[in-house]
Enzyme design. Structure first.
Site, mmCIF file in Angstrom:
data_model
loop_
_atom_site.group_PDB
_atom_site.id
_atom_site.type_symbol
_atom_site.label_atom_id
_atom_site.label_comp_id
_atom_site.label_asym_id
_atom_site.label_seq_id
_atom_site.Cartn_x
_atom_site.Cartn_y
_atom_site.Cartn_z
ATOM 1 N NE ARG A 20 11.716 -0.036 5.912
ATOM 2 C CZ ARG A 20 10.893 0.205 4.900
ATOM 3 N NH1 ARG A 20 10.507 1.446 4.636
ATOM 4 N NH2 ARG A 20 10.411 -0.780 4.154
ATOM 5 C CD GLU A 165 9.746 -0.390 -5.431
ATOM 6 O OE1 GLU A 165 9.684 -0.191 -4.205
ATOM 7 O OE2 GLU A 165 8.738 -0.554 -6.144
ATOM 8 C CG ASN A 180 2.912 -0.694 -6.283
ATOM 9 O OD1 ASN A 180 1.776 -1.135 -6.347
ATOM 10 N ND2 ASN A 180 3.996 -1.471 -6.186
#
Ligand code: UD1
Ligand code: CA
Length: 472
Positions: A20, A165, A180
């Protein structure tokens, strides 16, 4: 490389691509202020290191994407941190798996990401104490995120806990704000069998380390989670926007820290100070100043506006007037530099020395109370005490092949516009005449003159005028 030392090892995950960021450089080396992202996590670990219980006895970093660059940074700046190679980046669980030989000798393994620059040592110390006290197989840190997007969600149902996730979460799970942090401590004897049970059947086709939490809980192993209160501390840096906003808040924290310790700033919003800089109280800093590297500034010093300092040492009462670019050099007590000056590569201004306007000094010492007030270049030179260097003096230190030294003694007077063709020596109490090109030793107490004699032509001006009026 099996490590037989018991205790706790810390493994920093720094092999990811950082897609990213859209950069050719590894993400963990992209800078926040003047230090790479990785610096901040390694610095937070530093106070936790030691040999006792609840201390970290050894630190490793998993490197992979552009790993040569990351390893080179580690060996230069953190020689005690061991790089471990993850050639293919198959996920955070895979990163821990490939490091097995290193961690299997410890009692506990702390795992943390390399991209969380706000992390505080006190948080890691508390986590270490928590894990040691609880006897759990895994202790992980979670926090409540105002915007949980991108993070793994902590899914709880009764006593069951697992981490899902972002890309694998259901719409309902996506609403969970407990996420998390990516920071865990595992008891190695429990980690060993579980690490092989991770699979990559998920949206990213990766081995996810946080899956261990669900696996352990399902097997009835004790897993302990601590919900941290300060969200900002765990903010991961994944995009150029994150890099900028993290930099902005770290800049502010650093500047505010110095203000609270007695450093004065006229306009703190325009002052940039790196995390490794130390500044004593009673220092004043003018607007638009950048201070980087391992710069150390002692009490009573002043840094004038538009100056950039890197790896500088300023002793008590040193004065950087303004518009100075100073690096890897030293200003002794009471010395003054600038405005418009460059000091570099081991320049030293002795006590109460002055290097003034439009002066460059490289790898040279200007002795106590000596002065080079204007327009001077000193390279590979040593200047004694109480010597005056006239305006326009230049050490011609480079002969096209090598750099040669210039030695100037005590109480010398170097006339304006002297060219000192190195190697050359001006002995104590010697003078040079203005405009001289000095290429041989000037002995003690002598005057070196090396310029054409002046010839005056009487009546020349009126003859010229007459000639010109005839021509018209
Ligand atoms: C990770 C966690 C997520 C957590 C978040 C906190 C996983 C799968 N997800 O997500 O639950 O909420 O951190 O910030 O762990 N890395 C490697 N090798 C790899 C992959 C990654 O070393 O093969 C390193 C990266 O360089 C990075 C760290 O591991 O420093 C975390 O990886 P990243 O891709 O940033 O994970 P997140 O998506 O942020
Ligand atoms: Ca991340």
């Amino acid at each position: 490389m099996t490590c037989s030392t018991a205790g706790t090892g810390a493994l920093v995950l720094a092999a990811g691509k950082g897609t990213r960021m859209k950069s050719d450089h590894p993400k963990v080396l992209l800078p926040i202020l003047d230090q790479p992202l990785l610096y901040y996590v390694l610095s937070a670990l530093e106070p936790c290191r030691g040999t006792g219980r609840g201390k970290i006895s050894s630190v490793s970093a998993v490197v992979g994407h552009k790993g040569e660059e990351v390893s080179a940074y580690l060996s230069g700046s953190w020689p005690s941190v061991i790089p471990l190679w993850q050639h293919e980046q198959l996920g955070t669980g895979h990163a821990v798996r490939i490091a097995r030989e290193w961690w299997s000798g410890f009692d506990n393994l702390m795992v943390l990401p390399g991209d969380v620059p706000h992390l505080q040592s006190s948080t890691l110390e508390a986590l270490l104490a928590d894990h040691a006290g609880s006897g759990a197989d895994c202790t992980f840190l979670s926090f409540s995120a105002a915007d949980p997007r991108g993070y793994g969600r902590v899914v709880r149902s009764g006593s069951a806990v697992s981490i899902v996730e972002d890309r694998d979460a259901t719409e309902e799970q996506k609403l969970i704000s407990e996420v998390n942090s990516g920071i865990y401590i595992f008891t190695v004897s429990a980690l060993r069998p579980f690490i092989d049970r991770l699979d990559n059947e998920n949206a990213q086709g990766e081995y996810y380390l946080p899956d261990l939490v669900g696996l352990m809980v399902r097997d009835g192993r004790p897993v302990n989670s601590t919900i941290a209160s300060r969200e900002a501390e765990f903010r991961g840096v994944n995009t150029p926007e994150h890099l900028w906003s993290s930099g902005e808040s770290i800049r502010r924290e650093i500047v505010e820290g110095h203000l609270s310790r007695g450093v004065r700033m006229m306009d703190p919003s325009s002052v940039w100070i790196g995390p490794a800089v130390t500044i004593e109280p009673d220092v004043s800093i003018d607007p638009f100043v950048q201070i980087w590297g391992k710069t150390a500034i002692a009490r009573g010093s002043h840094v004038g506006g538009f100056s950039i300092l890197r790896n500088m040492t300023l002793s008590e009462g040193a004065d950087v007037v303004s518009h100075a670019v100073l690096s890897d050099s030293r200003l002794e007590r009471g010395s003054r530099a600038g405005p418009f000056i460059v000091l570099r590569d081991g320049a030293v201004l002795g006590e109460d020395a002055l290097a003034g306007k439009f002066v460059e000094i490289k790898k040279s010492v200007l002795g106590k109370r000596s002065k080079a007030p204007h327009l001077t270049y000193l390279g590979d030179a040593s200047v004694g005490e109480d010597t005056n260097i006239g305006a326009g003096t230049i050490t011609c230190n480079y002969d096209g092949q090598r750099k040669n030294p210039t030695i100037i003694g005590n109480r010398c007077f170097i006339g304006s516009d002297t060219m000192l063709v190195a190697p050359v020596e001006i002995e104590d109490d010697a003078f040079t005449a203005a405009g001289s090109v000095i290429s041989r030793t000037v002995p003690e107490g002598a005057l070196g003159v090396a310029r054409a004699h002046q010839k005056n032509i009487d009546g020349w001006s009126s003859r010229r005028q007459r000639r010109e009026s005839k021509e018209q």
